[in-house]
Design a protein around this motif. Structure first.
Motif, PDB file in Angstrom:
ATOM      1  N   LEU A 173      40.199  49.937  33.320  1.00 43.16           N
ATOM      2  CA  LEU A 173      39.376  50.110  34.518  1.00 43.16           C
ATOM      3  C   LEU A 173      38.041  49.370  34.433  1.00 43.16           C
ATOM      4  O   LEU A 173      37.434  49.079  35.468  1.00 43.16           O
ATOM      5  CB  LEU A 173      39.115  51.596  34.767  1.00 43.16           C
ATOM      6  CG  LEU A 173      40.350  52.437  35.126  1.00 43.16           C
ATOM      7  CD1 LEU A 173      39.960  53.906  35.235  1.00 43.16           C
ATOM      8  CD2 LEU A 173      40.975  51.961  36.421  1.00 43.16           C
ATOM      9  N   LYS A 174      37.588  49.061  33.218  1.00 46.15           N
ATOM     10  CA  LYS A 174      36.276  48.442  33.064  1.00 46.15           C
ATOM     11  C   LYS A 174      36.166  47.130  33.848  1.00 46.15           C
ATOM     12  O   LYS A 174      35.121  46.816  34.403  1.00 46.15           O
ATOM     13  CB  LYS A 174      36.003  48.180  31.582  1.00 46.15           C
ATOM     14  CG  LYS A 174      35.885  49.440  30.744  1.00 46.15           C
ATOM     15  CD  LYS A 174      35.668  49.090  29.273  1.00 46.15           C
ATOM     16  CE  LYS A 174      35.611  50.347  28.420  1.00 46.15           C
ATOM     17  NZ  LYS A 174      35.458  50.018  26.969  1.00 46.15           N
ATOM     18  N   SER A 178      32.997  46.382  37.999  1.00 46.17           N
ATOM     19  CA  SER A 178      31.930  45.449  38.373  1.00 46.17           C
ATOM     20  C   SER A 178      32.377  44.371  39.354  1.00 46.17           C
ATOM     21  O   SER A 178      31.642  43.420  39.619  1.00 46.17           O
ATOM     22  CB  SER A 178      31.373  44.783  37.108  1.00 46.17           C
ATOM     23  OG  SER A 178      32.402  44.098  36.414  1.00 46.17           O
ATOM     24  N   THR A 179      33.577  44.502  39.890  1.00 43.66           N
ATOM     25  CA  THR A 179      34.059  43.482  40.826  1.00 43.66           C
ATOM     26  C   THR A 179      33.397  43.617  42.193  1.00 43.66           C
ATOM     27  O   THR A 179      32.953  44.694  42.581  1.00 43.66           O
ATOM     28  CB  THR A 179      35.586  43.580  41.004  1.00 43.66           C
ATOM     29  OG1 THR A 179      35.918  44.908  41.450  1.00 43.66           O
ATOM     30  CG2 THR A 179      36.298  43.298  39.699  1.00 43.66           C
ATOM     31  N   THR A 180      33.333  42.530  42.915  1.00 44.40           N
ATOM     32  CA  THR A 180      32.747  42.512  44.246  1.00 44.40           C
ATOM     33  C   THR A 180      33.856  42.564  45.295  1.00 44.40           C
ATOM     34  O   THR A 180      34.764  41.720  45.268  1.00 44.40           O
ATOM     35  CB  THR A 180      31.920  41.235  44.454  1.00 44.40           C
ATOM     36  OG1 THR A 180      30.907  41.169  43.447  1.00 44.40           O
ATOM     37  CG2 THR A 180      31.276  41.232  45.841  1.00 44.40           C
ATOM     38  N   PRO A 181      33.826  43.540  46.185  1.00 44.24           N
ATOM     39  CA  PRO A 181      34.874  43.632  47.213  1.00 44.24           C
ATOM     40  C   PRO A 181      34.932  42.365  48.058  1.00 44.24           C
ATOM     41  O   PRO A 181      33.900  41.777  48.397  1.00 44.24           O
ATOM     42  CB  PRO A 181      34.438  44.835  48.059  1.00 44.24           C
ATOM     43  CG  PRO A 181      33.541  45.630  47.172  1.00 44.24           C
ATOM     44  CD  PRO A 181      32.828  44.618  46.304  1.00 44.24           C
ATOM     45  N   ILE A 182      36.133  41.951  48.403  1.00 47.19           N
ATOM     46  CA  ILE A 182      36.296  40.768  49.229  1.00 47.19           C
ATOM     47  C   ILE A 182      35.900  41.076  50.672  1.00 47.19           C
ATOM     48  O   ILE A 182      36.063  42.205  51.152  1.00 47.19           O
ATOM     49  CB  ILE A 182      37.763  40.270  49.178  1.00 47.19           C
ATOM     50  CG1 ILE A 182      37.882  38.900  49.834  1.00 47.19           C
ATOM     51  CG2 ILE A 182      38.717  41.268  49.828  1.00 47.19           C
ATOM     52  CD1 ILE A 182      39.255  38.261  49.639  1.00 47.19           C
ATOM     53  N   ASN A 183      35.326  40.102  51.327  1.00 48.96           N
ATOM     54  CA  ASN A 183      34.971  40.252  52.737  1.00 48.96           C
ATOM     55  C   ASN A 183      36.254  40.320  53.561  1.00 48.96           C
ATOM     56  O   ASN A 183      37.122  39.456  53.458  1.00 48.96           O
ATOM     57  CB  ASN A 183      34.118  39.063  53.182  1.00 48.96           C
ATOM     58  CG  ASN A 183      33.550  39.257  54.574  1.00 48.96           C
ATOM     59  OD1 ASN A 183      34.234  39.745  55.467  1.00 48.96           O
ATOM     60  ND2 ASN A 183      32.297  38.879  54.748  1.00 48.96           N
ATOM     61  N   ARG A 184      36.389  41.367  54.364  1.00 46.50           N
ATOM     62  CA  ARG A 184      37.613  41.551  55.144  1.00 46.50           C
ATOM     63  C   ARG A 184      37.909  40.360  56.044  1.00 46.50           C
ATOM     64  O   ARG A 184      39.072  40.058  56.321  1.00 46.50           O
ATOM     65  CB  ARG A 184      37.507  42.826  55.983  1.00 46.50           C
ATOM     66  CG  ARG A 184      37.626  44.095  55.158  1.00 46.50           C
ATOM     67  CD  ARG A 184      37.279  45.325  55.968  1.00 46.50           C
ATOM     68  NE  ARG A 184      37.613  46.520  55.193  1.00 46.50           N
ATOM     69  CZ  ARG A 184      38.582  47.365  55.511  1.00 46.50           C
ATOM     70  NH1 ARG A 184      39.299  47.167  56.601  1.00 46.50           N
ATOM     71  NH2 ARG A 184      38.832  48.411  54.755  1.00 46.50           N
ATOM     72  N   LYS A 185      36.881  39.712  56.513  1.00 47.35           N
ATOM     73  CA  LYS A 185      37.082  38.576  57.426  1.00 47.35           C
ATOM     74  C   LYS A 185      37.758  37.400  56.715  1.00 47.35           C
ATOM     75  O   LYS A 185      38.365  36.546  57.358  1.00 47.35           O
ATOM     76  CB  LYS A 185      35.740  38.131  58.003  1.00 47.35           C
ATOM     77  CG  LYS A 185      35.038  39.202  58.844  1.00 47.35           C
ATOM     78  CD  LYS A 185      35.892  39.632  60.028  1.00 47.35           C
ATOM     79  CE  LYS A 185      35.171  40.682  60.877  1.00 47.35           C
ATOM     80  NZ  LYS A 185      36.020  41.152  62.012  1.00 47.35           N
TER      81      LYS A 185
END
Length: 220
Positions: A173-174, A178-185
């Motif tokens: 899970l580590k 720290s990942t950045t969510p992708i922009n839905r667009k």
């Protein structure tokens, strides 16, 4: 005296079992456990090279797609004599290791992991006898889900139930914290914030979709 572990599979190409072995190898390395990964072939290799890059011992028995050749019995016999615990994944590794165990004495411990609720062998009644013998050569049989264990026990007529246990696949899970969510667009311009997105990592087959409706009824 430390025990030496061998993890045996047909290869480390793309696939769930192969990714599990990759992730498990990294954890074992961090735990300072002495082990090697033994692969029947380097064909379609992906994860093996990555593991070698971080200093993990990966041994290839062939550079051809000869994973169904009985010669693998003697190749495995030659190398597995140096290990105390042998852990196999997927059918060809399971089968040839079972045969090689006939020549390796009784002191070694054999473990195998069952990764699927079904396979083509279970469509042919005569494979029941071969599989029954093959699994009998193992001290422990690990299934990655309850359904996997139930189906395997049924196929084996529930022989030696004390050998079976379930260990669900895990992930580190580590790397996701720290990942950045992708922009839905970036996925679709018409997506709204309130839209529910479901991502399935895996092929759409009977084994993957058997409990699909049950798992996602919460979204109804």
């Amino acid at each position: 005296m430390n025990k030496r572990l061998a993890i045996v599979n047909h290869n480390l190409g793309s696939g769930g079992a192969e990714k599990l072995i990759h992730d498990m190898a990294l954890e074992l390395k961090d735990m300072n456990i002495e082990f090697s990964i033994i692969l029947l072939t380097n064909v379609n290799d992906i994860y093996g090279k990555k593991l070698q890059e971080v200093g993990i011992d990966v041994i290839y028995l062939s550079n051809k797609w000869d994973i169904y050749s009985p010669k693998n019995i003697f190749k495995l016999k030659k190398i597995l004599k140096h290990y105390d615990i042998i852990h196999t994944h997927t059918y060809t590794a399971q089968l040839w290791t079972a045969f090689s165990s006939l020549f390796l004495g009784k002191k070694k411990k054999y473990i195998t992991t069952e990764h699927s609720t079904s396979n083509r062998r279970r469509e042919k009644f005569y494979f029941k006898y071969l599989d029954g013998w093959m699994y009998s050569r193992y001290n422990k049989i690990i299934s990655i889900t309850d359904a996997t264990q139930i189906n395997l026990k049924k196929w084996l007529n529930n022989k030696n139930p004390e050998k079976h246990l379930v260990i669900n696949n895990g992930i580190n899970l580590k790397k996701y914290y720290s990942t950045t969510p992708i922009n839905r667009k970036e996925i679709n311009q018409n997506l709204k914030e309130e839209d529910i997105l479901i991502c399935m990592i895996g092929r759409f087959s009977e084994q993957k979709s058997k409990n699909f409706n049950k798992k996602y009824e919460i979204f109804k």
